[in-house]
Scaffold this motif. Structure first.
Motif, PDB file in Angstrom:
ATOM      1  N   VAL A 207       8.014   4.681   5.521  1.00  0.00           N
ATOM      2  CA  VAL A 207       6.570   4.842   5.718  1.00  0.00           C
ATOM      3  C   VAL A 207       6.304   5.585   7.021  1.00  0.00           C
ATOM      4  O   VAL A 207       5.463   6.483   7.079  1.00  0.00           O
ATOM      5  CB  VAL A 207       5.868   3.467   5.731  1.00  0.00           C
ATOM      6  CG1 VAL A 207       4.405   3.632   6.086  1.00  0.00           C
ATOM      7  CG2 VAL A 207       6.019   2.789   4.381  1.00  0.00           C
ATOM      8  N   ALA A 208       7.024   5.201   8.052  1.00  0.00           N
ATOM      9  CA  ALA A 208       6.834   5.853   9.352  1.00  0.00           C
ATOM     10  C   ALA A 208       7.112   7.349   9.233  1.00  0.00           C
ATOM     11  O   ALA A 208       6.345   8.180   9.721  1.00  0.00           O
ATOM     12  CB  ALA A 208       7.746   5.208  10.393  1.00  0.00           C
ATOM     13  N   GLU A 209       8.210   7.678   8.581  1.00  0.00           N
ATOM     14  CA  GLU A 209       8.561   9.097   8.416  1.00  0.00           C
ATOM     15  C   GLU A 209       7.457   9.828   7.665  1.00  0.00           C
ATOM     16  O   GLU A 209       7.060  10.935   8.020  1.00  0.00           O
ATOM     17  CB  GLU A 209       9.856   9.214   7.601  1.00  0.00           C
ATOM     18  CG  GLU A 209      11.080   8.659   8.276  1.00  0.00           C
ATOM     19  CD  GLU A 209      11.935   9.747   8.871  1.00  0.00           C
ATOM     20  OE1 GLU A 209      12.991   9.415   9.435  1.00  0.00           O
ATOM     21  OE2 GLU A 209      11.548  10.926   8.788  1.00  0.00           O
ATOM     22  N   ARG A 210       6.977   9.186   6.623  1.00  0.00           N
ATOM     23  CA  ARG A 210       5.966   9.825   5.781  1.00  0.00           C
ATOM     24  C   ARG A 210       4.705  10.126   6.584  1.00  0.00           C
ATOM     25  O   ARG A 210       4.178  11.232   6.573  1.00  0.00           O
ATOM     26  CB  ARG A 210       5.635   8.915   4.600  1.00  0.00           C
ATOM     27  CG  ARG A 210       4.486   9.407   3.752  1.00  0.00           C
ATOM     28  CD  ARG A 210       4.081   8.314   2.784  1.00  0.00           C
ATOM     29  NE  ARG A 210       5.200   8.003   1.889  1.00  0.00           N
ATOM     30  CZ  ARG A 210       5.468   8.709   0.792  1.00  0.00           C
ATOM     31  NH1 ARG A 210       4.702   9.721   0.485  1.00  0.00           N
ATOM     32  NH2 ARG A 210       6.481   8.379   0.041  1.00  0.00           N
TER      33      ARG A 210
ATOM     34  N   GLY B 217       0.805  -1.212   0.000  1.00  0.00           N
ATOM     35  CA  GLY B 217       0.000   0.000   0.000  1.00  0.00           C
ATOM     36  C   GLY B 217       0.838   1.262   0.000  1.00  0.00           C
ATOM     37  O   GLY B 217       0.367   2.336  -0.332  1.00  0.00           O
ATOM     38  N   TYR B 218       2.091   1.141   0.407  1.00  0.00           N
ATOM     39  CA  TYR B 218       2.944   2.331   0.422  1.00  0.00           C
ATOM     40  C   TYR B 218       4.123   2.178  -0.518  1.00  0.00           C
ATOM     41  O   TYR B 218       4.663   3.154  -1.009  1.00  0.00           O
ATOM     42  CB  TYR B 218       3.487   2.604   1.830  1.00  0.00           C
ATOM     43  CG  TYR B 218       2.429   2.979   2.839  1.00  0.00           C
ATOM     44  CD1 TYR B 218       1.873   2.019   3.671  1.00  0.00           C
ATOM     45  CD2 TYR B 218       1.999   4.292   2.964  1.00  0.00           C
ATOM     46  CE1 TYR B 218       0.913   2.355   4.601  1.00  0.00           C
ATOM     47  CE2 TYR B 218       1.040   4.639   3.901  1.00  0.00           C
ATOM     48  CZ  TYR B 218       0.503   3.670   4.715  1.00  0.00           C
ATOM     49  OH  TYR B 218      -0.441   4.010   5.645  1.00  0.00           O
TER      50      TYR B 218
ATOM     51  N   VAL C  74      -2.351   3.529  10.074  1.00  0.00           N
ATOM     52  CA  VAL C  74      -1.222   2.801   9.492  1.00  0.00           C
ATOM     53  C   VAL C  74      -1.689   1.678   8.590  1.00  0.00           C
ATOM     54  O   VAL C  74      -1.126   1.442   7.515  1.00  0.00           O
ATOM     55  CB  VAL C  74      -0.333   2.244  10.624  1.00  0.00           C
ATOM     56  CG1 VAL C  74       0.517   1.116  10.120  1.00  0.00           C
ATOM     57  CG2 VAL C  74       0.525   3.330  11.201  1.00  0.00           C
ATOM     58  N   ALA C  75      -2.728   0.987   9.000  1.00  0.00           N
ATOM     59  CA  ALA C  75      -3.159  -0.175   8.232  1.00  0.00           C
ATOM     60  C   ALA C  75      -4.067   0.196   7.068  1.00  0.00           C
ATOM     61  O   ALA C  75      -4.661  -0.672   6.444  1.00  0.00           O
ATOM     62  CB  ALA C  75      -3.886  -1.156   9.159  1.00  0.00           C
ATOM     63  N   ARG C  76      -4.175   1.466   6.760  1.00  0.00           N
ATOM     64  CA  ARG C  76      -4.984   1.947   5.643  1.00  0.00           C
ATOM     65  C   ARG C  76      -6.376   1.337   5.677  1.00  0.00           C
ATOM     66  O   ARG C  76      -6.758   0.582   4.796  1.00  0.00           O
ATOM     67  CB  ARG C  76      -4.309   1.637   4.317  1.00  0.00           C
ATOM     68  CG  ARG C  76      -2.874   2.139   4.305  1.00  0.00           C
ATOM     69  CD  ARG C  76      -2.168   1.865   3.006  1.00  0.00           C
ATOM     70  NE  ARG C  76      -2.441   2.900   2.038  1.00  0.00           N
ATOM     71  CZ  ARG C  76      -2.749   2.656   0.778  1.00  0.00           C
ATOM     72  NH1 ARG C  76      -2.835   1.424   0.338  1.00  0.00           N
ATOM     73  NH2 ARG C  76      -2.961   3.651  -0.047  1.00  0.00           N
ATOM     74  N   PRO C  77      -7.133   1.692   6.715  1.00  0.00           N
ATOM     75  CA  PRO C  77      -8.426   1.023   6.904  1.00  0.00           C
ATOM     76  C   PRO C  77      -9.474   1.474   5.885  1.00  0.00           C
ATOM     77  O   PRO C  77      -9.386   2.563   5.330  1.00  0.00           O
ATOM     78  CB  PRO C  77      -8.824   1.483   8.308  1.00  0.00           C
ATOM     79  CG  PRO C  77      -8.147   2.787   8.471  1.00  0.00           C
ATOM     80  CD  PRO C  77      -6.852   2.703   7.723  1.00  0.00           C
TER      81      PRO C  77
END
Lengths: 316, 267, 257
Positions: free
Chosen positions: C134-137, C126-127, C170-173
């Motif tokens: 991803v965390a930084e983004r 997804g990223y 985070v999990a793109r729900p």
């Protein structure tokens, strides 16, 4: 704002270095030193497992259960099957313990905090009770274990200790590095999260119970290997190995070592062995008190264990 | 109090030793045996109290703010220390003081002789249990204590001297342990290691009954006692570990013990 | 419009307290729904039941046609329903960055990319980037980068809320439930935060339900409002209509306009 501290992981290098050093210098070490070191490796293995659980906030007061199971399995191999190969003993000890941990984990993984601690304690005391009443296994006297062989060869009296030590160190190296790698996987990293906020863990899509179960099995297996090793090096097995004070020793070493690094348990075990021996020599009647005082001082002044003091020193 | 106190076992031992040694001295001096019961009680309190106060003030107090695991380990360390302190003070030889026990004789129940001392012990236990319950639920101090236990910060904000309550609670709990040891002393031989057995057993009782629940502890104690006696009678080989088995079974069915208190809402 | 979440006659009682009484709501895909009501009206209970933390005494919940009533929170999260909390649930002793990494790690694990033998720098589904990136983004999007290395428990209130919401995302729900996302945030910042959150979430194509006490925020952002009182839904309408509803005015908003 980044804290410009670059943390490079020297663990693998250090572990290998220690092993090579040990193997190389081993033959020149006096027998008593090799004995102490092997015992330290055995205890270190148990504490390595404890480390896994401690990181998740779980204090097991019953690792002695698996330690004892490992020892008795190793002894049974010799007593009933005539097998005395040290690797087989460690393997079987670990397997029996891990299998038991797997079964018990279904109950234990549901608990946290003091319930987890006491339940684990209770289970180890159950084993103690069973063993004490068991005539076939020597009751409170226990029984002796066969002298070790290595791949079918019985080393001469001068080489036995060395052979056992190096085998043990090899197993410990593999175990430590395996755990080290595990701690860097997402499942391994869940430990502090479980300790801090289990609800959040569940809500992010992970099963805390499953993670705890896995850690419990690993810890049990490691303790079993340690127990088998301890049995071979001491030469004797008795139910005392399942008594809660044995678990207490492991906890002590775990606190001493801290949870920072997989090598720490072994260093801690070595130091503990030294403290124990010194305390006992100084005054056989009050060695427990010395231990208690040492533990207290540790908790108050070095709550993260010796390793944290060491690493603080290095990065200064 | 939300601390797990392994030192409790040490106080049991201290109480037993203090009672045993002082009573032995009392009787050796030829003083009236009937007063030896008072000696048991007084000895236990007098010896245990300073220990309790010292430990709470000096060692425990600075550490309350830490992890609950830390306190557990601290009390474990203290337990180790006290085990040897007891040995240093009273030596390693066993103490026997059978007089208070034997003096009361026994009485007949359903064709069997039952020691009167034991019956009195039951009464004493009920008295203390009831007294403690009354203290906690019916007196102002007791209710304040419950408040302090529930939330020390809020209590402090309301002007309650939390430190003093902690001290009082710890002292009270330890004294009860010492008294238990003192009362048990005449029925057993007082030897080193007395604290070890009892601490694991009493944890089993509390866990079975449910943490923080007084009636739970009472029920737990009765259950443990019954199960133990039954096993000694019918299946002596399991006597040593049947208690732990019961504990494991209870926890498997009622994870927080039989009478656990309701959990506050988390989210 | 397709119904993505269908709650039917949910009932939940805690002894004498009725937290939910015949609560029914059919949520349409891609909608933004506001949940309003006084404290104790049953809004958080509704979220708790939908996300599996509580099991209803009666009633059912269907997600895209599938019954999820009895599933535990972790399974519901894996299906694509995430939530934030009234009191932010963070990993206090870990740094903000580590909090995110743990969340991303779990996502990786659920996608089978984080086993014992997996690559260390696996790309997060997804990223398309490794975990740290991803965390930084995500932290950047929420304006939390300045707190990156601070422990979660020392964060100021607003930042904690944001981190809590970030973790939920985070999990793109597919469905995001926000429990009081702007409580504890200053009046000026409320709108900004809601704007930012909704933009971020909607970019992924998610349905949003949010609990809110500030009626201006509700009017501004909600397409539809569910008003709770005493465990029941007393109004289900677009914001203007709902806020003018007599019972809502009586029990929730206050009669002084």
């Amino acid at each position: 704002m980044k804290q410009g501290r670059i943390r490079r992981d020297h663990t693998v290098a250090i572990a290998f270095a220690v092993f090579v050093l040990l193997a190389a210098l081993g033959p020149w070490l006096p027998q008593w030193a090799m004995f102490i070191m092997t015992v330290a490796v055995a205890r270190g293995l148990v504490v390595l497992g404890l480390l896994l659980l401690l990181r998740a906030g779980l204090v097991s007061f019953g690792q002695a259960l698996f330690y004892c199971l490992g020892a008795y399995s190793a002894g049974a191999l010799g007593r009933f099957f005539g097998i005395s190969d040290i690797f087989v003993e460690m393997l079987v000890g670990g397997a029996v313990a891990a299998a038991t941990a797997f079964v018990l984990g279904f109950l234990l993984a549901r608990y946290r905090g003091i319930f987890f601690g006491l339940l684990s304690l209770a289970l180890s005391m159950i084993l103690y009770g069973l063993l004490v009443k068991s005539e076939a296994l020597g009751s409170t006297d226990g029984f002796n274990i066969l002298p070790s062989t290595l791949f079918g060869v019985r080393p001469g009296p001068d080489w036995v200790r060395y052979a056992v030590l190096v085998s043990a160190a090899a197993v410990a190296l593999v175990a430590a590095l395996a755990v080290h790698r595990y701690l860097n996987t997402p499942l391994g990293r869940l430990a502090p999260a479980i300790k801090d906020n289990e609800i959040r863990v569940e809500y992010m899509g992970a099963s805390a119970r499953r993670a705890v179960h896995v850690k419990y099995v690993i810890a049990g297996g490691l303790a079993g290997v340690g127990g088998a090793l301890a049995a071979t090096v001491v030469g004797h097995i008795d139910p005392e190995m399942a008594y809660w004070t044995t678990s207490g020793e492991f906890i002590f070493i775990a606190i001493l070592a801290g949870t920072g690094n997989v090598i720490a348990p072994f260093v801690g075990a070595l130091i503990y062995g030294a403290i124990h021996t010194m305390a006992y020599d100084l005054s056989p009647n009050t060695w427990q008190m010395t231990l208690g005082v040492a533990l207290l001082l540790l908790i108050v002044f070095l709550p993260s264990g010796l390793w944290s003091a060491f690493s603080r020193f290095r990065w200064r | 109090m939300k601390i797990v106190n392994v030192t409790h076992g040490s106080f049991y031992a201290i109480g037993a030793y203090a009672a045993a040694s002082m009573t032995a001295a009392w009787l050796a001096h030829g003083y009236p045996p009937m007063l030896s019961y008072a000696v048991l009680v007084v000895a236990a309190i007098v010896v245990a109290a300073p220990f309790a106060i010292l430990i709470e003030r000096v060692i425990l107090r600075p550490l309350y703010s830490r992890d609950e695991v830390v306190i557990l380990l601290v009390t474990y360390a203290l337990f180790l220390i006290l085990e040897d302190v007891v040995k240093l003070i009273w030596g390693v030889n066993p103490y026997f003081i059978a007089e208070p026990y034997a003096l009361l004789g026994s009485f007949q129940v359903a064709g069997m002789a039952y020691p009167t001392y034991n019956l009195i012990l039951v009464a004493v236990a009920l008295f203390f249990g009831g007294g403690l319950a009354w203290l906690l639920h019916s007196t102002r101090a007791g209710k304040l204590l419950l408040a302090v236990i529930h939330d020390p910060e809020v209590s402090r904000a309301m002007g309650v001297n939390v430190g003093r309550y902690y001290l009082a609670t710890f002292a009270l709990g330890s004294l009860l342990a010492a008294l238990a040891g003192a009362f048990t002393a005449p029925t057993v031989s007082v030897v080193p290691g007395l604290g070890v057995e009892v601490i694991v057993l009493s944890f089993a009782v509390v866990v079975i009954g449910g943490l923080g629940s007084l009636p739970g502890a009472a029920v737990g104690a009765v259950m443990v006692g019954l199960v133990r006696s039954l096993s000694v009678h019918y299946m002596p080989q399991v006597e040593l570990f049947v208690i732990y088995f019961v504990m494991a079974v209870v926890l498997a069915l009622r994870p927080r013990g039989l009478f656990s208190l309701a959990e506050p809402r988390k989210i | 419009m397709a119904i993505i979440l269908d709650a039917r006659s949910l009932c939940k009682a805690f002894g004498a307290v009725t937290a939910a009484s015949e609560v029914s709501a059919a949520i349409e895909k891609d909608s933004i729904v506001g949940l309003i009501g006084t404290n104790g009206a049953g809004k958080t209970t509704f979220i708790n039941i939908v996300t599996g933390y509580l099991k209803p005494d009666r009633g059912s919940i269907a997600y895209e046609g599938r019954d999820i009533t009895r599933l535990p929170p972790r399974d519901i999260t894996r299906l694509g329903i995430c939530r934030s909390f009234q009191i932010p649930q963070l990993y206090g002793s870990l740094s903000v960055f580590d909090n995110m990494l743990i969340g991303i790690g779990i996502v990786l694990r659920n996608a089978g990319l984080a086993g014992y033998f997996s690559r260390r720098d696996a790309l997060v589904p997804g990223y398309g980037e490794p975990a740290e990136a991803v965390a930084e983004r995500i932290l950047g999007r929420f304006g939390l980068l300045e707190y990156r290395d601070r422990n979660a428990q020392v964060l100021p209130g607003g930042a904690r809320k944001l981190l809590d919401i970030a973790l939920a995302m985070v999990a793109r729900p597919r469905i995001l439930l926000l429990d009081e996302p702007t409580s504890g945030v200053s009046a000026q910042e409320k709108f900004g935060i809601m704007q930012m959150v909704l933009e971020a979430v909607r970019a992924e194509g998610a349905t949003v339900l949010f609990v809110e006490h500030d009626m201006e925020v509700v009017s501004r952002f909600a397409q539809r409002v569910l008003a709770f009182y005493d465990g029941r839904i007393i109004a289900d309408a677009p914001p203007q209509a709902a806020l003018a509803h007599p019972e809502v005015r009586r029990y929730v908003v206050g009669t002084r306009a």
